[in-house]
Design a protein around this motif. Structure first.
Motif, PDB file in Angstrom:
ATOM      1  N   THR A 151      16.835  -5.828  25.579  1.00  0.00           N
ATOM      2  CA  THR A 151      17.799  -6.655  25.798  1.00  0.00           C
ATOM      3  C   THR A 151      18.531  -6.883  24.337  1.00  0.00           C
ATOM      4  O   THR A 151      19.610  -7.884  24.564  1.00  0.00           O
ATOM      5  CB  THR A 151      17.176  -7.932  26.346  1.00  0.00           C
ATOM      6  N   TRP A 152      18.218  -6.425  23.423  1.00  0.00           N
ATOM      7  CA  TRP A 152      18.944  -6.717  22.272  1.00  0.00           C
ATOM      8  C   TRP A 152      19.968  -5.680  21.784  1.00  0.00           C
ATOM      9  O   TRP A 152      19.757  -4.673  21.575  1.00  0.00           O
ATOM     10  CB  TRP A 152      17.717  -6.687  21.024  1.00  0.00           C
ATOM     11  N   THR A 153      21.141  -6.219  21.543  1.00  0.00           N
ATOM     12  CA  THR A 153      22.315  -5.505  21.231  1.00  0.00           C
ATOM     13  C   THR A 153      22.330  -5.473  19.820  1.00  0.00           C
ATOM     14  O   THR A 153      22.760  -6.433  19.075  1.00  0.00           O
ATOM     15  CB  THR A 153      23.391  -6.195  21.731  1.00  0.00           C
ATOM     16  N   ALA A 154      21.909  -4.355  19.284  1.00  0.00           N
ATOM     17  CA  ALA A 154      21.661  -4.374  17.652  1.00  0.00           C
ATOM     18  C   ALA A 154      22.730  -3.378  17.175  1.00  0.00           C
ATOM     19  O   ALA A 154      23.308  -2.615  17.584  1.00  0.00           O
ATOM     20  CB  ALA A 154      20.239  -3.895  17.566  1.00  0.00           C
TER      21      ALA A 154
ATOM     22  N   ASP B  99      11.592 -10.173  11.925  1.00  0.00           N
ATOM     23  CA  ASP B  99      10.944 -10.415  13.037  1.00  0.00           C
ATOM     24  C   ASP B  99      12.001 -10.963  14.213  1.00  0.00           C
ATOM     25  O   ASP B  99      12.863 -11.767  13.756  1.00  0.00           O
ATOM     26  CB  ASP B  99       9.886 -11.797  12.838  1.00  0.00           C
ATOM     27  N   LEU B 100      11.857 -10.238  15.190  1.00  0.00           N
ATOM     28  CA  LEU B 100      12.730 -10.589  16.338  1.00  0.00           C
ATOM     29  C   LEU B 100      12.476 -11.713  17.364  1.00  0.00           C
ATOM     30  O   LEU B 100      12.908 -12.181  18.327  1.00  0.00           O
ATOM     31  CB  LEU B 100      12.940  -9.489  17.209  1.00  0.00           C
ATOM     32  N   ASP B 101      11.182 -12.185  16.929  1.00  0.00           N
ATOM     33  CA  ASP B 101      10.765 -13.397  17.798  1.00  0.00           C
ATOM     34  C   ASP B 101      11.274 -14.841  17.506  1.00  0.00           C
ATOM     35  O   ASP B 101      10.675 -15.944  17.450  1.00  0.00           O
ATOM     36  CB  ASP B 101       9.063 -13.728  17.386  1.00  0.00           C
ATOM     37  N   GLU B 102      12.621 -14.798  17.532  1.00  0.00           N
ATOM     38  CA  GLU B 102      13.457 -16.027  17.222  1.00  0.00           C
ATOM     39  C   GLU B 102      14.734 -15.672  18.104  1.00  0.00           C
ATOM     40  O   GLU B 102      14.800 -14.475  18.737  1.00  0.00           O
ATOM     41  CB  GLU B 102      14.070 -16.269  15.951  1.00  0.00           C
ATOM     42  N   THR B 103      15.659 -16.507  18.259  1.00  0.00           N
ATOM     43  CA  THR B 103      16.872 -16.310  18.975  1.00  0.00           C
ATOM     44  C   THR B 103      17.607 -15.314  18.664  1.00  0.00           C
ATOM     45  O   THR B 103      17.653 -15.050  17.120  1.00  0.00           O
ATOM     46  CB  THR B 103      17.580 -17.464  19.140  1.00  0.00           C
ATOM     47  N   HIS B 104      18.284 -14.491  19.369  1.00  0.00           N
ATOM     48  CA  HIS B 104      19.168 -13.256  18.697  1.00  0.00           C
ATOM     49  C   HIS B 104      20.299 -14.000  17.900  1.00  0.00           C
ATOM     50  O   HIS B 104      20.731 -13.276  16.749  1.00  0.00           O
ATOM     51  CB  HIS B 104      19.894 -12.549  19.974  1.00  0.00           C
ATOM     52  N   ARG B 105      20.767 -15.282  17.916  1.00  0.00           N
ATOM     53  CA  ARG B 105      21.869 -15.771  17.054  1.00  0.00           C
ATOM     54  C   ARG B 105      21.296 -15.965  15.704  1.00  0.00           C
ATOM     55  O   ARG B 105      21.962 -15.560  14.786  1.00  0.00           O
ATOM     56  CB  ARG B 105      22.079 -17.310  17.777  1.00  0.00           C
ATOM     57  N   VAL B 106      19.841 -16.569  15.722  1.00  0.00           N
ATOM     58  CA  VAL B 106      19.313 -16.636  14.229  1.00  0.00           C
ATOM     59  C   VAL B 106      19.243 -15.179  13.738  1.00  0.00           C
ATOM     60  O   VAL B 106      19.664 -15.119  12.495  1.00  0.00           O
ATOM     61  CB  VAL B 106      18.053 -17.387  14.567  1.00  0.00           C
ATOM     62  N   VAL B 107      18.785 -14.575  14.279  1.00  0.00           N
ATOM     63  CA  VAL B 107      18.479 -13.051  13.776  1.00  0.00           C
ATOM     64  C   VAL B 107      19.903 -12.342  13.158  1.00  0.00           C
ATOM     65  O   VAL B 107      19.956 -11.958  12.148  1.00  0.00           O
ATOM     66  CB  VAL B 107      17.801 -12.368  14.555  1.00  0.00           C
ATOM     67  N   GLN B 108      20.643 -12.456  14.111  1.00  0.00           N
ATOM     68  CA  GLN B 108      21.903 -11.785  13.667  1.00  0.00           C
ATOM     69  C   GLN B 108      22.439 -12.725  12.575  1.00  0.00           C
ATOM     70  O   GLN B 108      23.155 -11.986  11.485  1.00  0.00           O
ATOM     71  CB  GLN B 108      23.017 -11.902  15.038  1.00  0.00           C
TER      72      GLN B 108
ATOM     73  N   THR C   4       0.741  -1.071   0.074  1.00  0.00           N
ATOM     74  CA  THR C   4      -0.051   0.069  -0.157  1.00  0.00           C
ATOM     75  C   THR C   4       1.035   1.199   0.028  1.00  0.00           C
ATOM     76  O   THR C   4       0.476   2.067  -0.393  1.00  0.00           O
ATOM     77  CB  THR C   4      -0.895   0.096   1.235  1.00  0.00           C
ATOM     78  N   LEU C   5       2.046   1.048   0.752  1.00  0.00           N
ATOM     79  CA  LEU C   5       3.150   2.229   0.450  1.00  0.00           C
ATOM     80  C   LEU C   5       4.029   2.408  -0.775  1.00  0.00           C
ATOM     81  O   LEU C   5       4.806   3.031  -0.804  1.00  0.00           O
ATOM     82  CB  LEU C   5       3.872   2.295   1.605  1.00  0.00           C
ATOM     83  N   ASN C   6       3.492   1.438  -1.612  1.00  0.00           N
ATOM     84  CA  ASN C   6       4.040   1.367  -2.910  1.00  0.00           C
ATOM     85  C   ASN C   6       5.278   0.803  -2.854  1.00  0.00           C
ATOM     86  O   ASN C   6       6.191   1.245  -3.633  1.00  0.00           O
ATOM     87  CB  ASN C   6       4.059   2.780  -3.778  1.00  0.00           C
ATOM     88  N   CYS C   7       5.848  -0.269  -1.973  1.00  0.00           N
ATOM     89  CA  CYS C   7       6.888  -0.782  -2.087  1.00  0.00           C
ATOM     90  C   CYS C   7       6.870  -2.115  -3.023  1.00  0.00           C
ATOM     91  O   CYS C   7       5.900  -2.550  -2.784  1.00  0.00           O
ATOM     92  CB  CYS C   7       7.410  -1.280  -0.687  1.00  0.00           C
ATOM     93  N   GLU C   8       7.869  -2.493  -3.600  1.00  0.00           N
ATOM     94  CA  GLU C   8       8.084  -3.737  -4.093  1.00  0.00           C
ATOM     95  C   GLU C   8       8.563  -4.643  -3.058  1.00  0.00           C
ATOM     96  O   GLU C   8       9.551  -4.675  -2.681  1.00  0.00           O
ATOM     97  CB  GLU C   8       8.858  -3.521  -5.433  1.00  0.00           C
ATOM     98  N   CYS C   9       7.529  -5.692  -2.831  1.00  0.00           N
ATOM     99  CA  CYS C   9       7.981  -6.438  -1.575  1.00  0.00           C
ATOM    100  C   CYS C   9       7.777  -7.999  -1.768  1.00  0.00           C
ATOM    101  O   CYS C   9       7.001  -8.442  -2.529  1.00  0.00           O
ATOM    102  CB  CYS C   9       6.635  -6.138  -0.363  1.00  0.00           C
ATOM    103  N   THR C  10       8.850  -8.637  -1.210  1.00  0.00           N
ATOM    104  CA  THR C  10       9.031  -9.966  -1.240  1.00  0.00           C
ATOM    105  C   THR C  10       9.096 -10.404   0.350  1.00  0.00           C
ATOM    106  O   THR C  10       9.174  -9.825   1.230  1.00  0.00           O
ATOM    107  CB  THR C  10      10.285 -10.576  -2.132  1.00  0.00           C
ATOM    108  N   TYR C  11       9.050 -11.935   0.621  1.00  0.00           N
ATOM    109  CA  TYR C  11       9.251 -12.488   1.944  1.00  0.00           C
ATOM    110  C   TYR C  11       9.767 -13.675   1.972  1.00  0.00           C
ATOM    111  O   TYR C  11       9.887 -14.232   0.833  1.00  0.00           O
ATOM    112  CB  TYR C  11       7.812 -12.163   2.687  1.00  0.00           C
ATOM    113  N   SER C  12      10.464 -13.986   3.171  1.00  0.00           N
ATOM    114  CA  SER C  12      11.214 -15.228   3.282  1.00  0.00           C
ATOM    115  C   SER C  12      10.816 -15.757   4.898  1.00  0.00           C
ATOM    116  O   SER C  12      10.825 -14.867   5.911  1.00  0.00           O
ATOM    117  CB  SER C  12      12.639 -14.943   2.897  1.00  0.00           C
ATOM    118  N   PRO C  13      11.300 -17.150   5.264  1.00  0.00           N
ATOM    119  CA  PRO C  13      11.173 -17.655   6.275  1.00  0.00           C
ATOM    120  C   PRO C  13      12.656 -16.786   7.147  1.00  0.00           C
ATOM    121  O   PRO C  13      13.623 -16.539   6.254  1.00  0.00           O
ATOM    122  CB  PRO C  13      11.111 -19.174   6.346  1.00  0.00           C
ATOM    123  N   LEU C  14      12.598 -16.941   8.321  1.00  0.00           N
ATOM    124  CA  LEU C  14      13.565 -16.670   9.363  1.00  0.00           C
ATOM    125  C   LEU C  14      14.591 -17.808   9.345  1.00  0.00           C
ATOM    126  O   LEU C  14      14.581 -18.276  10.198  1.00  0.00           O
ATOM    127  CB  LEU C  14      13.152 -16.111  10.326  1.00  0.00           C
ATOM    128  N   SER C  15      15.360 -17.825   8.318  1.00  0.00           N
ATOM    129  CA  SER C  15      16.512 -18.833   8.230  1.00  0.00           C
ATOM    130  C   SER C  15      17.517 -18.265   7.160  1.00  0.00           C
ATOM    131  O   SER C  15      17.333 -17.795   6.082  1.00  0.00           O
ATOM    132  CB  SER C  15      16.104 -20.349   8.026  1.00  0.00           C
TER     133      SER C  15
END
Length: 268
Positions: free
Chosen positions: A242-245, A203-212, A171-182
């Motif tokens: 708690t997230w060191t980003a 999405d941060l609802d996984e372990t910090h190690r996976v997100v990083q 809706t914001l006119n972005c060309e968007c794709t998506y993927s699982p968090l892996s």
């Protein structure tokens, strides 16, 4: 009308937007609620939109807040609160939910409210329920730019969340794709794409190690441009604390998805 003290950073976006908008004229500014009320706000002074800046929880007295709400009952009233006031909605209710907005989302919401003036959309009643507030703030203006703002990827294991965010970005006119968090899924996805990405939503609802690890893949592949290389994360305030980003990571509250994503897209 603007009420409150500008600390130079917390409310910078919303104040810059107000002062640069050709449709807005700031007619009065007061440092405190008490001063604005004593000057006759709602009686001898009137404004179509009253914006209050709140930097800390005990900045304003409850009786002054109640008085202001009573005087602006059928107008536009918004309290933009800083990070020190985030827990106020849980610990005590100084402002009704219909009148509160995080400073990070304030500029986007005010822009949408100003567009509402053009279509004569009524302001939310201060006593509106949370569901009404969410519905009101999830409405997009009909006036949208024709160009694509940016290319984005949404990375999450929550399929409903991926779909919701992708719809908002579209809706914001972005060309968007998506993927699982892996890492594997992201690498496989990037292998099929040829253009750079301006925005990665993770999405941060996984372990910090996976997100990083996922962030490392995106940056190592050189797929996020440096000019608009912003990564955004959906997270609760407790999780982000708690997230060191890395410095390029911008936190987005799930409860304010529309407004904060709009802000990020406009910046990119």
């Amino acid at each position: 009308m603007i009420i409150g003290r500008d600390d130079g950073s917390t409310f910078r976006d919303v104040l810059q937007m107000l002062r640069k908008n050709s449709q807005v004229r700031v007619v009065f500014e007061y440092q405190t609620l008490a001063a604005a009320l004593a000057a006759g706000l709602g009686h001898t002074l009137s404004a179509d939109f009253v914006i209050v800046l709140q930097s800390c929880s005990d900045e304003y007295a409850q009786h002054d807040v109640n008085d202001l709400i009573g005087r602006c009952l059928f107008g536009h009233l918004l309290c933009c609160y800083g990070p020190w006031c985030t827990a106020d909605g849980r610990s005590h209710e100084l402002w009704p939910i219909a009148c509160r907005i995080p400073a990070a989302s304030a500029a986007s919401l005010v822009e949408l409210e100003l567009l509402g003036f053009q279509t004569e959309t009524r302001a939310l009643f201060p006593m509106s329920a949370g569901e009404e507030v969410f519905a009101h703030r999830s409405q997009f203006p009909k006036i949208l730019e024709a160009k694509v703002h940016c290319k984005a990827i949404v990375i999450s294991n929550d399929s409903q969340l991926r779909t919701t965010v992708a719809e908002i970005l579209a809706t914001l006119n972005c060309e968007c794709t998506y993927s699982p968090l892996s890492v594997t899924a992201i690498r496989r996805h990037l292998a099929t794409q040829h253009d750079s990405l301006q925005l990665a939503i993770i999405d941060l609802d996984e372990t910090h190690r996976v997100v990083q690890a996922c962030l490392d893949v995106l940056h190592a592949e050189g797929r996020i441009t440096t000019s608009a290389g912003m990564s955004a994360c959906f997270t609760s305030r407790e999780n982000s604390a708690t997230w060191t980003a890395p410095p390029s990571l911008h936190f987005v509250e799930k409860t304010e998805l529309l407004l904060q994503l709009r802000r990020l897209v406009n910046r990119s």
